[in-house]
Design an enzyme around this catalytic site. Structure first.
Site, short mmCIF file in Angstrom:
data_model
loop_
_atom_site.label_atom_id
_atom_site.label_comp_id
_atom_site.label_asym_id
_atom_site.label_seq_id
_atom_site.Cartn_x
_atom_site.Cartn_y
_atom_site.Cartn_z
N GLY A 48 4.62 -64.84 23.06
CA GLY A 48 5.44 -63.82 23.68
C GLY A 48 5.75 -62.73 22.67
CD GLN A 53 9.36 -60.08 18.96
OE1 GLN A 53 8.93 -60.33 20.09
NE2 GLN A 53 9.27 -60.95 17.97
CB CYS A 95 11.35 -65.39 16.60
SG CYS A 95 11.40 -63.67 17.10
CG LEU A 96 5.29 -63.57 16.91
CD1 LEU A 96 4.49 -62.64 17.81
CD2 LEU A 96 4.36 -64.38 16.01
CG HIS A 137 12.22 -66.35 22.36
ND1 HIS A 137 12.51 -67.15 21.27
CD2 HIS A 137 11.75 -65.18 21.83
CE1 HIS A 137 12.24 -66.49 20.15
NE2 HIS A 137 11.77 -65.30 20.46
CD GLU A 138 9.16 -63.06 23.87
OE1 GLU A 138 9.49 -61.95 23.39
OE2 GLU A 138 8.80 -64.01 23.16
CG HIS A 141 13.10 -60.66 21.41
ND1 HIS A 141 13.46 -60.40 20.11
CD2 HIS A 141 12.25 -61.72 21.36
CE1 HIS A 141 12.85 -61.28 19.30
NE2 HIS A 141 12.12 -62.09 20.04
NI NI Z 1 11.02 -63.73 19.35
#
Ligand code: NI
Length: 173
Positions: A48, A53, A95-96, A137-138, A141
């Site tokens: 995701g 991000q 998380c990236l 999660h997304e 964000h």
């Molecule tokens: Ni994330």
């Protein structure tokens, strides 16, 4: 185009994102952004990615629970709204934007979400398990909420301290 992923510490990750506006739907620019977000997510081997991000504070996220294995699992959520949550999961999340750190997070096992597609059409989608986690999660964000905001303050402070050390060492940018 593969974007550079913004790391924790950049204020864009903790800001509430702006909705995608009516004039943007169906535009070449929006389609390009969506294509670039999928490309960036796959390059980073994520499941995701949310627009903040890549430094774009808009309510747009891409998800692929198969991590590129199955094109049918590509999901684009624009201006998403979570309608319903059911059950409970407690699984490790990463998380990236916070590479190298994983912690168990409580999430709903099933999530129903409403969102717009690239042309502005509303649709509903239901996800379970990994997909349910990814949607939550997304979606977080887009409100400036990260998984480390959903763990204990003690664990959060520990992660923040370790990240500060990496920042000082020039290993976090
Ligand atoms: Ni994330």
């Amino acid at each position: 185009m593969v974007y550079k992923i913004v790391l924790y510490g950049n204020p864009v990750l903790e800001a509430k994102c702006e909705p995608v506006g009516p004039a943007e739907f169906g535009s070449h620019a929006l389609k390009q952004l969506v294509a670039d977000m999928f490309e960036t997510m796959y390059a980073a081997k994520g499941v995701g990615l949310a627009a903040p991000q890549i430094g774009i504070s808009k309510r747009l996220t891409v998800i692929d629970a198969s991590a590129g294995e199955n094109p049918a699992e590509q999901i684009l959520l624009i201006n998403p709204e979570i309608l319903e949550k059911q059950g409970k999961l407690h699984e490790e999340e990463g998380c990236l934007s916070i590479p190298g750190f994983r912690e168990p997070v409580y999430r709903a096992q099933k999530t129903r979400v409403r969102a717009q597609d690239v042309d502005g059409n509303w649709f509903e989608l239901e996800g379970e398990d990994l997909l349910s986690r990814a949607i939550q999660h997304e979606n977080d964000h887009l409100d400036g909420v990260l998984f480390i905001h959903r763990i204990s303050p003690l664990k959060r402070d520990l992660i923040r301290r370790k990240i500060r050390k990496l920042q000082k060492a020039g290993e976090w940018d």
